[in-house]
Scaffold this motif. Structure first.
Motif, PDB file in Angstrom:
ATOM      1  N   PRO A 251      40.036  45.154   9.167  1.00  0.00           N
ATOM      2  CA  PRO A 251      39.707  46.336   9.988  1.00  0.00           C
ATOM      3  C   PRO A 251      40.292  46.228  11.393  1.00  0.00           C
ATOM      4  O   PRO A 251      40.759  47.210  11.962  1.00  0.00           O
ATOM      5  CB  PRO A 251      38.170  46.324  10.020  1.00  0.00           C
ATOM      6  CG  PRO A 251      37.754  45.445   8.884  1.00  0.00           C
ATOM      7  CD  PRO A 251      38.837  44.414   8.757  1.00  0.00           C
ATOM      8  N   ALA A 252      40.270  45.011  11.959  1.00  0.00           N
ATOM      9  CA  ALA A 252      40.798  44.818  13.313  1.00  0.00           C
ATOM     10  C   ALA A 252      42.291  45.087  13.359  1.00  0.00           C
ATOM     11  O   ALA A 252      42.810  45.631  14.349  1.00  0.00           O
ATOM     12  CB  ALA A 252      40.496  43.396  13.780  1.00  0.00           C
ATOM     13  N   ALA A 287      39.527  47.307  27.275  1.00  0.00           N
ATOM     14  CA  ALA A 287      39.059  48.304  26.307  1.00  0.00           C
ATOM     15  C   ALA A 287      38.851  47.680  24.933  1.00  0.00           C
ATOM     16  O   ALA A 287      37.836  47.936  24.261  1.00  0.00           O
ATOM     17  CB  ALA A 287      40.049  49.459  26.227  1.00  0.00           C
ATOM     18  N   MET A 288      39.804  46.842  24.507  1.00  0.00           N
ATOM     19  CA  MET A 288      39.693  46.221  23.189  1.00  0.00           C
ATOM     20  C   MET A 288      38.521  45.249  23.122  1.00  0.00           C
ATOM     21  O   MET A 288      37.833  45.155  22.096  1.00  0.00           O
ATOM     22  CB  MET A 288      41.002  45.500  22.842  1.00  0.00           C
ATOM     23  CG  MET A 288      42.216  46.407  22.710  1.00  0.00           C
ATOM     24  SD  MET A 288      42.076  47.638  21.399  1.00  0.00           S
ATOM     25  CE  MET A 288      42.419  46.632  19.957  1.00  0.00           C
ATOM     26  N   VAL A 289      38.275  44.528  24.206  1.00  0.00           N
ATOM     27  CA  VAL A 289      37.128  43.616  24.233  1.00  0.00           C
ATOM     28  C   VAL A 289      35.823  44.407  24.126  1.00  0.00           C
ATOM     29  O   VAL A 289      34.911  44.039  23.372  1.00  0.00           O
ATOM     30  CB  VAL A 289      37.136  42.758  25.516  1.00  0.00           C
ATOM     31  CG1 VAL A 289      35.799  42.026  25.691  1.00  0.00           C
ATOM     32  CG2 VAL A 289      38.270  41.740  25.459  1.00  0.00           C
ATOM     33  N   LEU A 290      35.740  45.507  24.861  1.00  0.00           N
ATOM     34  CA  LEU A 290      34.527  46.329  24.812  1.00  0.00           C
ATOM     35  C   LEU A 290      34.317  46.937  23.422  1.00  0.00           C
ATOM     36  O   LEU A 290      33.198  47.010  22.918  1.00  0.00           O
ATOM     37  CB  LEU A 290      34.614  47.439  25.864  1.00  0.00           C
ATOM     38  CG  LEU A 290      34.493  46.977  27.327  1.00  0.00           C
ATOM     39  CD1 LEU A 290      34.722  48.150  28.270  1.00  0.00           C
ATOM     40  CD2 LEU A 290      33.139  46.338  27.586  1.00  0.00           C
ATOM     41  N   ILE A 291      35.435  47.369  22.797  1.00  0.00           N
ATOM     42  CA  ILE A 291      35.333  47.949  21.446  1.00  0.00           C
ATOM     43  C   ILE A 291      34.902  46.888  20.440  1.00  0.00           C
ATOM     44  O   ILE A 291      34.083  47.148  19.552  1.00  0.00           O
ATOM     45  CB  ILE A 291      36.692  48.563  21.034  1.00  0.00           C
ATOM     46  CG1 ILE A 291      37.007  49.790  21.890  1.00  0.00           C
ATOM     47  CG2 ILE A 291      36.691  48.940  19.546  1.00  0.00           C
ATOM     48  CD1 ILE A 291      38.417  50.324  21.706  1.00  0.00           C
ATOM     49  N   PHE A 333      42.160  40.306  18.466  1.00  0.00           N
ATOM     50  CA  PHE A 333      41.984  41.760  18.455  1.00  0.00           C
ATOM     51  C   PHE A 333      42.349  42.357  19.813  1.00  0.00           C
ATOM     52  O   PHE A 333      43.020  43.398  19.891  1.00  0.00           O
ATOM     53  CB  PHE A 333      40.528  42.073  18.100  1.00  0.00           C
ATOM     54  CG  PHE A 333      40.181  43.539  18.127  1.00  0.00           C
ATOM     55  CD1 PHE A 333      40.697  44.414  17.194  1.00  0.00           C
ATOM     56  CD2 PHE A 333      39.314  44.031  19.094  1.00  0.00           C
ATOM     57  CE1 PHE A 333      40.367  45.760  17.221  1.00  0.00           C
ATOM     58  CE2 PHE A 333      38.974  45.374  19.127  1.00  0.00           C
ATOM     59  CZ  PHE A 333      39.501  46.236  18.190  1.00  0.00           C
ATOM     60  N   ALA A 334      41.930  41.699  20.890  1.00  0.00           N
ATOM     61  CA  ALA A 334      42.197  42.208  22.232  1.00  0.00           C
ATOM     62  C   ALA A 334      43.651  42.011  22.647  1.00  0.00           C
ATOM     63  O   ALA A 334      44.237  42.853  23.322  1.00  0.00           O
ATOM     64  CB  ALA A 334      41.269  41.518  23.233  1.00  0.00           C
ATOM     65  N   SER A 335      44.241  40.903  22.226  1.00  0.00           N
ATOM     66  CA  SER A 335      45.575  40.537  22.702  1.00  0.00           C
ATOM     67  C   SER A 335      46.720  41.132  21.878  1.00  0.00           C
ATOM     68  O   SER A 335      47.795  41.412  22.416  1.00  0.00           O
ATOM     69  CB  SER A 335      45.707  39.009  22.712  1.00  0.00           C
ATOM     70  OG  SER A 335      46.998  38.608  23.061  1.00  0.00           O
ATOM     71  N   ALA A 336      46.514  41.318  20.583  1.00  0.00           N
ATOM     72  CA  ALA A 336      47.604  41.699  19.681  1.00  0.00           C
ATOM     73  C   ALA A 336      48.350  42.973  20.091  1.00  0.00           C
ATOM     74  O   ALA A 336      49.580  43.028  20.009  1.00  0.00           O
ATOM     75  CB  ALA A 336      47.072  41.826  18.256  1.00  0.00           C
TER      76      ALA A 336
END
Length: 414
Positions: A251-252, A287-291, A333-336
């Motif tokens: 999913p990520a 944003a990705m970390v928060l999601i 997930f945050a970095s990709a």
């Protein structure tokens, strides 16, 4: 692009949906064998195309795209024959006893997958080239349905590896689509001549020389952990690890690809402004970390119970592994989505160094299982090392952007 993403999301959803049934039909040991098979097949299939499949989309000439497809099929068939011969030699010499694979895997299943993968890559890049994304998305959904249906349907036949056969059947659908595209281009007999293939290979030798090693190394570093776990720990533990990684990554990956497309468009527009680019990267990370904080946080604190409920009581160990890996997967997930900034900044050499380092520390970390180190310690070490590597990867990019900003300010001052 939105059609492709929608098709990918639906295909992933179908795969995950079938997993709820498959984990109750197949034991962790069977999943372990399947994970190791897919890891070995993925590495060999990536190498077998020689990266010539990229020519299909990168070159404007349909003539060159047609010959690229022919080259990919020829290389894949020859590589598959070579692997099958190696499998027969290992069977007769007894060397196969040292591998966490069966004789049928090496002689039949992996070579078949390699050929199917080649056709699938042709179909993917031909669809992108001709802007026929809806067709590709539909076939991908059909692949997931066919694969899951066969895996469920033959699960009771314990004498055959249902997970592997179902997967090959699904990839066969993509192979047929790719082969149809190549046959529709015509001139197959002429393009199969040795002189034509040799001339094409010389013309595009930069693809197997530069692109393929990166892709093979990346694939190897991603697949090495499950192979080492299956070899030195057990197939059951490899199965738990494979399921944990699949459920956290799939999913990520879909969400990450969507954001990555937006970032690439932004780079094309504002990539020459280091301040804007750096600001965009930081905003995406936050944003990705928060999601991801809530879903990955839930797995972190209740993964064993969640996996036990969704996949059956046999899979609580996979949930416990997911708990260990959740922090790492959140970092990925945050970095990709912003990882492609290295290409924009001309930092391919630095990216290669990070890729090589990842292969080394993953193999070294999971290789500790050969010395009796328990899997929990290995997972914890992997998380610490790789999260540190991800942070360093992004700091290096930020430092380059900062240096470019200083150079820009100095030139303006002058």
């Amino acid at each position: 692009m939105s059609t492709l993403m929608s098709g990918t999301v639906v295909a992933q959803a179908i795969t995950i949906g079938f997993s709820f049934a498959l984990t109750r039909l197949y034991a962790p040991e069977e999943y372990g064998r399947y994970a190791i098979f897919m890891g070995c097949a993925a590495v060999l299939a990536t190498a077998s195309t020689g990266a010539f499949d990229r020519v299909i989309i990168l070159e404007k000439s349909r003539f060159e795209a047609r010959r690229a497809a022919t080259m990919v099929l020829v290389l894949a068939f020859n590589a598959a024959i070579a692997i099958s011969i190696i499998g027969m030699i290992s069977y007769f010499t007894g060397l196969s006893a040292f591998l966490p694979l069966t004789d049928y895997d090496l002689i039949i299943f992996i070579p078949t997958f390699m050929i199917c993968y080649a056709g699938a890559q042709i179909f993917l890049y031909a669809s992108l080239r001709e802007d026929r994304i809806k067709r590709y998305a539909g076939v991908k959904v059909g692949q997931s349905l066919l694969m899951g249906s066969i895996q469920v349907g033959i699960s009771s036949l314990k004498i055959v590896p249902g997970l592997i056969i179902g997967t090959i059947a699904g990839w066969l659908l993509l192979f047929v689509a790719g082969l149809r595209w190549r046959l529709g281009c015509g001139e197959l007999r002429r393009d199969l001549k040795f002189q034509v293939l040799r001339a094409f290979g010389r013309r595009y030798r930069r693809y197997p020389r530069y692109i393929m090693p990166n892709e093979v190394l990346d694939s190897l570093s991603n697949q090495a952990p499950v192979f080492l776990i299956g070899t030195f720990v057990s197939l059951a533990v490899a199965g738990h690890y494979g399921l944990a990684l699949l459920m956290l990554s799939a999913p990520a990956a879909v969400a990450g690809q969507a954001v990555a497309q937006v970032f690439m468009q932004y780079m094309g527009r504002y990539g020459d402004d280091p301040v804007e680019l750096r600001s965009m990267m930081v905003r995406i990370w936050l944003a990705m970390v928060l999601i991801g904080l809530i879903p990955f946080g839930i797995i972190l604190f209740g993964g064993d119970d969640i996996f036990g409920t969704l996949f059956g009581s046999n899979w609580t160990e996979a949930g416990r592994m997911a708990q260990c890996l959740s922090v790492l997967l959140l970092a990925r997930f945050a970095s990709a989505p912003t990882s492609t900034v290295y290409l924009k900044l001309g930092m391919q050499r630095e990216q290669w160094h990070f890729c090589l380092a990842a292969a080394c520390y993953r193999i070294a970390t999971y290789g500790l299982s050969a010395f009796g180190v328990d899997i929990d310690t290995i997972l914890l070490l992997h998380v610490v090392v790789e999260v540190s590597a991800i942070v360093l990867y992004n700091l290096v990019a930020l430092r380059r952007l900062y240096m470019l900003e200083l150079i820009s300010l100095r030139s303006e001052g002058a």
